[in-house]
Design an enzyme around this catalytic site. Structure first.
Site, PDB file in Angstrom:
ATOM      1  N   SER A   1     -22.685 -63.346 -35.145  1.00 56.33           N
ATOM      2  CA  SER A   1     -23.212 -64.515 -34.441  1.00 56.33           C
ATOM      3  C   SER A   1     -22.063 -65.467 -34.135  1.00 56.33           C
ATOM      4  CB  SER A   1     -24.311 -65.178 -35.268  1.00 56.33           C
ATOM      5  OG  SER A   1     -24.965 -66.180 -34.520  1.00 56.33           O
TER       6      SER A   1
ATOM      7  N   ASP B   1     -22.249 -68.969 -26.475  1.00 55.22           N
ATOM      8  CA  ASP B   1     -21.761 -68.691 -27.821  1.00 55.22           C
ATOM      9  C   ASP B   1     -21.508 -67.185 -27.933  1.00 55.22           C
ATOM     10  OD1 ASP B   1     -24.395 -67.768 -27.847  1.00 55.22           O
ATOM     11  OD2 ASP B   1     -24.714 -68.335 -29.936  1.00 55.22           O
TER      12      ASP B   1
ATOM     13  N   ASP C   1     -22.980 -64.737 -29.360  1.00 49.85           N
ATOM     14  CA  ASP C   1     -24.158 -63.878 -29.185  1.00 49.85           C
ATOM     15  C   ASP C   1     -24.750 -63.979 -27.787  1.00 49.85           C
ATOM     16  OD1 ASP C   1     -24.083 -62.785 -31.652  1.00 49.85           O
ATOM     17  OD2 ASP C   1     -25.958 -63.635 -32.374  1.00 49.85           O
TER      18      ASP C   1
ATOM     19  N   ASP D   1     -26.668 -66.161 -26.644  1.00 52.54           N
ATOM     20  CA  ASP D   1     -28.065 -66.600 -26.651  1.00 52.54           C
ATOM     21  C   ASP D   1     -28.182 -68.123 -26.583  1.00 52.54           C
ATOM     22  OD1 ASP D   1     -27.333 -67.271 -29.233  1.00 52.54           O
ATOM     23  OD2 ASP D   1     -28.614 -65.780 -30.207  1.00 52.54           O
TER      24      ASP D   1
END
Length: 360
Positions: A6, A150, A152, A154
């Site tokens: 992440s 970011d 990820d 998302d």
């Protein structure tokens, strides 16, 4: 299973578990998985009986085409504008996927930190203090705006043409403004997200509902209310016509459609939304203090206001709100506030801290 760290550095790679619908598993399902992992009540497959796997190199293409095929994404309107966009992908896979999407939409992309090495060139949290490079580059390039994702991909943050933050909270607000203008339905976010989404929904005679914090909670409430749009105030867009997960790519496509149709600059678009400011504080308590009791007392203290106990205690006042959530690991109460000025948001946080101390 998604292997990812992440927004943490690459040495923290771990597992994100999805159900058969491609959505994050619930807390209840997560507890089942952990119980299975800790039990001895299963057999390992013998080496000759191992399953099969396949690799695919067309996943981005499939995903992007599904976005372009969405009725609410106006590809031709976006292409006609010939937007120039600066992208900071923090050396993640967003550096591959977002330019592919922008190219299909006829945009010129100026890449910043788009090599997917996993080595973050700055703190990957898309906050103002970490984004000086892209803010300067947007101005230098004379770009229409900047996109920040970011690792990820998302969370979606935007920079206006002046090199100023659009505001993470306002990514969802802008996308919801566009969708609710053209579709009947409701919007959903979590309790710690900006009141601006509620205001925009009401402007379109639409409903607004708030869930407990956490993507899985937002998705559960979106399904219950059959929401048109939902997400989290950290820039997470969930568009159920595509799938029930936060997705920066569909967020970009919907935002670009909105921008093209409104025929405004990004700063002009932002100026049209209610101005709210957030504050984040915390109060550390001694271990012997029962945090749940404190929250219960705060609920009673403000019982004449609009109070929610879905996730901690949220108190909605006429012109601002405060959300109190306890830490799962420490004797800490996190205090989120929002008001019409930063000073007011901070003052409200200090006032609540003083009130908590008076109850101890």
């Amino acid at each position: 299973i998604i292997l990812t760290a992440s927004h943490n550095p690459k040495q923290w790679n771990a597992l994100k578990l999805l159900n058969d619908k491609g959505e994050f598993i619930s807390g209840e399902n997560g507890a089942e998985v952990l119980a299975l992992a800790e039990s001895e009540d299963f057999n390992y497959a013998e080496v000759d009986d191992l399953g099969k796997y396949e690799t695919r190199d067309d996943a981005f293409d499939i995903h992007i085409q599904q976005i372009l095929d969405l009725p609410m994404v106006d590809v031709e309107a976006i292409k006609a504008k010939k937007f120039k966009v600066v992208l900071d992908a923090v050396n993640s896979t967003g550096g591959i996927a977002i330019p592919m999407l922008l190219d299909k939409l006829g945009c010129e992309t100026v890449k910043l930190y788009c090599e997917p090495t996993g080595r973050f060139p700055h703190n990957p949290e898309p906050l103002k203090e970490h984004l000086g490079d892209i803010c300067e580059l947007v101005k230098k390039e004379g770009a229409d705006f900047g996109i920040v994702v970011d690792p990820d991909v998302d969370r979606l943050a935007l920079i206006d043409e002046k090199g100023e933050m659009f505001g993470e909270e306002y990514t969802l607000v802008a996308v919801a403004d566009y969708l609710l203008k053209h579709k009947n339905g409701v919007a959903v976010s979590n309790l710690s997200s900006s009141r601006a989404l509620r205001d925009v929904a009401r402007d379109h005679n639409s409903g607004y509902f708030a869930s407990a914090v956490g993507e899985v909670n937002v998705v559960t409430l979106m399904k219950e209310k059959n929401a048109v749009i939902g997400g989290e105030g950290n820039g997470g867009i969930i568009y159920p016509d595509l799938h029930y997960g936060r997705d920066s790519l569909v967020g970009v496509a919907l935002f670009l459609t909105h921008l093209a149709k409104e025929n405004k600059t990004v700063s002009e678009l932002r100026a049209g939304y209610p101005a709210y400011f957030m504050g984040k504080k915390k109060i550390e308590l001694t271990p012997e203090i029962n945090v749940d009791d404190i929250l219960s007392q705060m609920e009673k203290e403000y019982q004449n206001e609009e109070v929610s106990t879905v996730d901690g205690v949220k108190i909605d006042f006429e012109n601002n709100w405060v959300h109190l959530r306890k830490s799962n690991t420490e004797p800490i109460i996190r205090i989120y506030t929002e008001a019409k000025s930063q000073e007011e948001a901070d003052r409200l946080g200090d006032e609540i801290i003083a009130k908590i101390r008076s109850l101890i």
